[in-house]
Design an enzyme around this catalytic site. Structure first.
Site, mmCIF file in Angstrom:
data_model
loop_
_atom_site.group_PDB
_atom_site.id
_atom_site.type_symbol
_atom_site.label_atom_id
_atom_site.label_comp_id
_atom_site.label_asym_id
_atom_site.label_seq_id
_atom_site.Cartn_x
_atom_site.Cartn_y
_atom_site.Cartn_z
ATOM 1 N N PRO A 16 0.855 -1.187 0.000
ATOM 2 C CA PRO A 16 0.000 0.000 0.000
ATOM 3 C C PRO A 16 0.890 1.236 0.000
ATOM 4 O O PRO A 16 1.849 1.300 0.775
ATOM 5 C CB PRO A 16 -0.779 -0.111 1.324
ATOM 6 N N MET A 17 0.614 2.189 -0.867
ATOM 7 C CA MET A 17 1.405 3.432 -0.885
ATOM 8 C C MET A 17 0.479 4.619 -1.140
ATOM 9 O O MET A 17 -0.180 4.685 -2.189
ATOM 10 C CB MET A 17 2.489 3.362 -1.977
ATOM 11 N N GLN A 70 -6.801 -1.159 3.299
ATOM 12 C CA GLN A 70 -6.032 -0.873 4.519
ATOM 13 C C GLN A 70 -6.640 0.324 5.249
ATOM 14 O O GLN A 70 -6.911 1.361 4.638
ATOM 15 C CB GLN A 70 -4.570 -0.567 4.191
ATOM 16 N N CYS A 100 2.829 3.060 9.856
ATOM 17 C CA CYS A 100 3.098 4.363 9.247
ATOM 18 C C CYS A 100 3.918 5.231 10.191
ATOM 19 O O CYS A 100 3.546 5.424 11.354
ATOM 20 C CB CYS A 100 1.793 5.074 8.882
ATOM 21 N N ASN A 204 8.946 -7.339 3.837
ATOM 22 C CA ASN A 204 8.839 -6.096 3.079
ATOM 23 C C ASN A 204 10.050 -5.194 3.331
ATOM 24 O O ASN A 204 10.559 -5.118 4.435
ATOM 25 C CB ASN A 204 7.538 -5.377 3.494
ATOM 26 N N GLY A 205 10.465 -4.523 2.267
ATOM 27 C CA GLY A 205 11.511 -3.516 2.375
ATOM 28 C C GLY A 205 12.671 -3.745 1.437
ATOM 29 O O GLY A 205 13.324 -4.781 1.482
ATOM 30 N N ASP A 206 12.874 -2.777 0.530
ATOM 31 C CA ASP A 206 14.067 -2.730 -0.324
ATOM 32 C C ASP A 206 14.137 -3.836 -1.366
ATOM 33 O O ASP A 206 15.240 -4.193 -1.787
ATOM 34 C CB ASP A 206 15.342 -2.762 0.524
ATOM 35 N N GLY A 228 7.026 -2.253 -2.777
ATOM 36 C CA GLY A 228 6.470 -0.920 -2.955
ATOM 37 C C GLY A 228 7.248 -0.134 -3.985
ATOM 38 O O GLY A 228 6.955 -0.184 -5.185
#
Ligand SMILES: Cc1cc2nc3c(=O)[nH]c(=O)nc-3n(C[C@H](O)[C@H](O)[C@H](O)COP(=O)(O)O)c2cc1C
Length: 346
Positions: A16-17, A70, A100, A204-206, A228
């Site tokens: 989600p972004m 979300q 967040c 999640n991440g990178d 993302g």
């Protein structure tokens, strides 16, 4: 990946972004192979007040494809009511944002601030769990912890599961880190090890490349990967992952014709779904994503940012892509450029 009764395939989720994962962006990623998309975070307060801007973002995926909604907040009744609004539009799951880091969200003790209040966070999960139909998964996305002295992700994830969460997504950074430093795969592994095996954990991440995807799977043992920023301007990453997971060769980055085709499709979706007031802005954003790193693209972006008519924005971009298509050296050049750009965006 199986989230309670929901089957997600392939094992890759679009993150989600806010201001990014609107319906057009989600649709393009779905068409290129992502297993699941999730709306950007929607304030439970704003939804339950019927705030127009937030309601506009509560959009089901096209053609009955699975999607998550979300929500964020810290009041049980509002969270429960907001979750039901997601159910009404056909959401396949309700995800609760507990990650967040934004100041305005944390100031309201929502998002990642809930990692400091695991009991309240549990109550929110229970309230949403009780409100939505039993078959519908309630899931939680959170960070590694508040800061490096409070890396409570494994305990926190277990507490959420105890309260009824059917999937945990962990972004391996702390709230204090924001988007700096690196996503810590070791903490994601610890969450995977701590949470019962029947509850999927998403790392999640990178993750910017297909190699990053497999590294995340191997190093953390996670059940799926959420991507993302790596998908911005490069939704073909999902195609590569889908093909590799199906045992087929990675088709690699798109050639210019494919890039122009998907870009055009993305613009069509924007034209069909963006609010009239936001149309030019949304078109310019897409121009920026799909041209970043390509030859003379700063020039085309500048041109697109100086016209006010949506038709003109599109014409500028179409002309630009046509000129690229006439270049013989294109496919190899773009492949290396796109890879470089993916890394810069991160
Ligand atoms: C522009 C932007 C908006 C974001 N909005 C949300 C959001 O609405 N909800 C959420 O849970 N995370 C949000 N995130 C965090 C991402 O979902 C993800 O956890 C983070 O970007 C790390 O993954 P990545 O390295 O693959 O980008 C946002 C990130 C970015 C860059």
């Amino acid at each position: 990946m199986r989230i309670a009764n929901l089957h997600v395939t392939p094992d890759v989720v679009l993150a989600p972004m806010a201001a990014v994962t609107d319906l057009p962006f989600r649709t393009v990623c779905e068409e290129l192979g992502v297993g699941l998309t999730i709306t950007e975070f929607l304030s439970a307060n704003a939804l339950t007040e019927g705030a127009r801007k937030t309601m506009d973002k509560l959009t089901p995926s096209l053609n009955g494809r699975p999607f998550g909604v979300q929500i964020f907040g810290r009041e049980h009744d509002l969270m429960a009511r907001a979750a039901l609004m997601g159910v009404e539009i056909g959401a396949s799951l309700i995800d609760i944002n507990m990650g967040c880091p934004a100041k305005r969200v944390v100031a309201g003790a929502c998002g990642s601030a809930l990692m400091n209040e695991p009991h309240l966070a549990q109550e929110l999960v229970r309230a949403v769990r009780e409100a939505v139909p039993a078959h519908l998964p309630v899931t939680v996305k959170h960070r590694a912890g508040w800061d490096e002295r409070h890396l409570n992700a494994p305990e926190f994830a277990c507490a959420m599961v105890e309260a009824g969460a059917a999937m945990i997504t962990v972004h391996g950074r702390t709230r204090e880190q924001g988007f700096s430093g690196k996503s810590d795969r070791a903490i994601i592994r610890k969450v995977r090890e701590a949470v019962p095996a029947n509850v999927p954990v998403v790392g999640n991440g990178d993750v910017l490349t297909i190699d990053d995807y497999f590294r995340m799977r191997e190093e953390t043992g996670c059940d799926a990967v959420m991507i993302g920023r790596g998908a911005l301007g490069n939704p073909w990453l999902f195609r590569s992952i889908r093909e590799r997971l199906a045992g087929r060769p990675d088709p690699g980055p798109p050639d210019v014709h494919e890039r122009a085709r998907v870009f055009d499709r993305h613009l069509d979706y924007i034209v069909s779904h963006a609010a009239p007031k936001k149309l030019v802005h949304e078109l310019r954003k897409a121009v920026a994503w799909y041209t970043k790193g390509l030859r003379d693209s700063a020039h085309v972006r500048e041109q697109a940012f100086h016209v006010l008519d949506p038709v003109q924005v599109r014409e500028i971009a179409t002309r630009y892509f046509s000129s690229l298509m006439q270049e013989k050296k294109f496919p190899a050049a773009i492949a290396s450029d796109v890879d470089k750009v993916s890394r810069e965006v991160a």
